[in-house]
Design an enzyme around this catalytic site. Structure first.
Site, short mmCIF file in Angstrom:
data_model
loop_
_atom_site.label_atom_id
_atom_site.label_comp_id
_atom_site.label_asym_id
_atom_site.label_seq_id
_atom_site.Cartn_x
_atom_site.Cartn_y
_atom_site.Cartn_z
CE LYS A 79 -35.81 19.50 26.08
NZ LYS A 79 -34.37 19.42 26.38
C1 PLP Z 1 -33.68 19.36 27.61
C2 PLP Z 1 -32.31 18.82 27.59
C3 PLP Z 1 -31.76 18.16 28.70
C4 PLP Z 1 -32.52 18.02 30.00
O1 PLP Z 1 -33.62 17.16 29.89
P1 PLP Z 1 -34.77 17.18 30.97
O2 PLP Z 1 -35.81 16.25 30.48
O3 PLP Z 1 -35.25 18.61 31.03
O4 PLP Z 1 -34.17 16.77 32.26
C5 PLP Z 1 -30.49 17.62 28.58
N1 PLP Z 1 -29.78 17.76 27.45
C6 PLP Z 1 -30.26 18.40 26.37
C7 PLP Z 1 -29.41 18.52 25.17
C8 PLP Z 1 -31.54 18.94 26.40
O5 PLP Z 1 -32.02 19.57 25.32
#
Ligand code: PLP
Length: 495
Positions: free
Chosen positions: A112
């Site tokens: 993120k």
């Molecule tokens: C948010 C997240 C995901 C999923 O990603 P999306 O874009 O919501 O599909 C997968 N792995 C981790 C560690 C995340 O923080």
């Protein structure tokens, strides 16, 4: 050529990129989508000689067409700096015949950060461009990682406040500790009695409350979103796929134009949608492999054409993917419906009404680029164990879901094309599950003892993000029921 943004639920009335970023969600409840996907205007060879920031500029300039070169470069410079623990920003590690694209070297050690370290700058720039005087209130639902990354990005940013709702019993201990220790007078963190879908639905409801929006405006506030529904998150996520390809090319691992597969551990469908956009920009990607955990609503969707959220919500060891309503899928549905907002709107109405919808055979035809599968808890633990035993490489539980699904994909199809696996979190964020997968003997250790042990095993220094929370005091302890979310927001803003 200028790119404008349409709502997935209304035909007509496009907005500029900066307006779409400011709003987050369209007033009609739809998501903003680019009116066309621009093609890369640099050759793969040219891209191969660029660093992360240069590639980020080449990609983002094509989508955020109302930003000046200076504005955009300024945002990029401020985002991808020493906050990341490596200059390359997103290193590729080869293990067991695949390339793990490590997207967790930012301040909160999950992918993120790749978008949330730049979103505050894009948002502030957008506010300035549009002469916004209101204070911007970032309202966010998190399945664990977005919350901290958004808090880190927006804490003490002038002209903004940030409110994060997370499922009180649905995040890892480290994730929770990261959030509730967040400093900054403009921050609020609240645990809700419900799961991530409840949090996300609650936030969307607050967003589309017209009366509240009017009251907010009178008091000098307006909402925006740090969730992956904001195009200001989606666009920066395209960059690392282009970067990964460019890196493989410059290192001679692939030939120019050679197709690679991409595997993405998926929850809200934002990350894999970014890979889909990268492919549509002309990046040579073959299959987009969508990996789910036991909340396998997407796997079923790709298999049957039916999206059905009527099922038990399972808490897994990959909590950031514990999601039954994948918001960003709406952007894909809109597209495969021929950019028809009415058609998309009726499917989304069915989803919120009956909890399910079915797409037409013609729409299913458009999904050929995707492959979906899932990994259960045992398979996830096994692949963590195997990778560690075979090559000493330790991956987190989310990345492990992707690695396990990739094994299934290869066994099923025999496709041996070079493959990039999106590695979405540091193993330090999910230490207990990771260490238990490696060896059952760690049960009695505390989370921080486990981190020390992991550091010894993997020979990787403990990230700053973990060291910081070892002794940090808890400053947020608010909890609420789902139907109290709006009141919590009102109280925080004093309206
Ligand atoms: C948010 C997240 C995901 C999923 O990603 P999306 O874009 O919501 O599909 C997968 N792995 C981790 C560690 C995340 O923080």
């Amino acid at each position: 050529m200028e790119v404008l943004y349409n709502s997935t639920r209304r035909n007509g009335g496009p907005v500029t990129a900066s307006q779409a970023i400011l709003k987050g969600l369209s007033d009609d409840g739809g998501l903003f989508v680019p009116d066309h996907i621009p093609a890369l205007d640099k050759s793969l060879k040219e891209l191969a000689s660029m660093n992360y920031k240069e590639i980020a500029y080449e990609v983002m300039k094509l989508f955020l067409t109302d930003f000046t070169e200076e504005e955009l470069k300024n945002c990029i410079e401020r985002a991808y700096d020493e906050k990341f623990d490596t200059e390359v920003i997103a290193p590729l590690t080869e293990a067991e015949g695949a390339y793990f694209l490590e997207l967790f070297h930012g301040p909160t050690i999950a992918f993120k950060d790749m978008a949330l370290s730049i979103l505050p700058h894009l948002l502030i720039t957008s506010a300035r461009k549009n002469q916004i005087k209101n204070e911007i209130v970032i309202l966010t639902a998190t399945s664990g990682d977005t919350g901290k990354a958004a808090l880190a990005g927006f804490a003490d940013v002038k002209g903004t406040r940030i409110i994060v709702f997370y499922p009180k019993n649905g995040v890892s201990p480290i994730q929770e500790k990261q959030m509730v220790t967040q400093k900054g007078a403009n921050t609020l963190v609240v645990g809700i009695h419900g799961n991530f879908d409840d949090a996300q639905t609650g936030v969307k409801k607050i967003f589309s409350d017209k009366k509240l929006a009017e009251e907010m405006d009178e008091k000098g506030f307006q909402f925006s979103s740090a969730n992956s529904i904001n195009v200001g998150r989606l666009v920066p996520q395209i960059c690392y796929y282009v970067y990964a390809y460019a890196k493989l090319l410059s290192e001679g691992k692939i030939a120019e134009g050679e197709k690679i597969n991409v595997v993405v551990p998926t929850g809200n469908f934002g990350n894999i949608l970014a890979a889909f956009y990268a492919k549509n920009m002309g990046l040579p990607i073959g299959k987009l492999i969508c990996a789910s955990n036991e909340n396998k609503v997407l796997y079923d969707f790709f298999r049957t054409g039916i999206y059905d959220r009527n099922r038990e919500f399972v808490l897994t060891s990959s909590p950031s993917m514990d999601i039954l309503i994948s918001s960003n899928l709406e952007r894909l549905i809109y597209r495969i419906a021929g950019n028809d907002a009415e058609k998309n709107k009726s499917l989304m109405a069915a989803l919120s009404g009956e909890g399910k919808y079915e797409i037409t055979p013609e729409m299913r035809e458009e999904l050929k680029d995707f492959y979906g599968n899932y990994a259960g808890e045992t398979e996830t633990a096994e692949i963590i164990h195997k990778l560690y035993e075979d090559c000493g490489y330790v991956i987190d539980t989310h990345t492990a879901v992707a690695a396990a699904v990739y094994e299934k994909y290869k066994a099923e199809t025999g496709d041996n094309a070079k493959t990039v696996i999106a590695s979405t979190a540091s193993p330090y964020k999910f230490t207990r599950s990771v260490m238990n997968a490696i060896d059952g003997k760690y049960d009695a250790m505390s989370d921080f003892e486990l981190a020390d042990e992991l550091s010894r095993l993997a020979n990787v220094k403990i990230p700053k993000a973990i060291e910081e929370i070892r002794t940090a005091p808890v400053v947020h302890d608010k909890q609420c029921d789902v139907d109290q979310m709006q009141q919590v927001v009102r109280d925080f803003l004093g309206i």
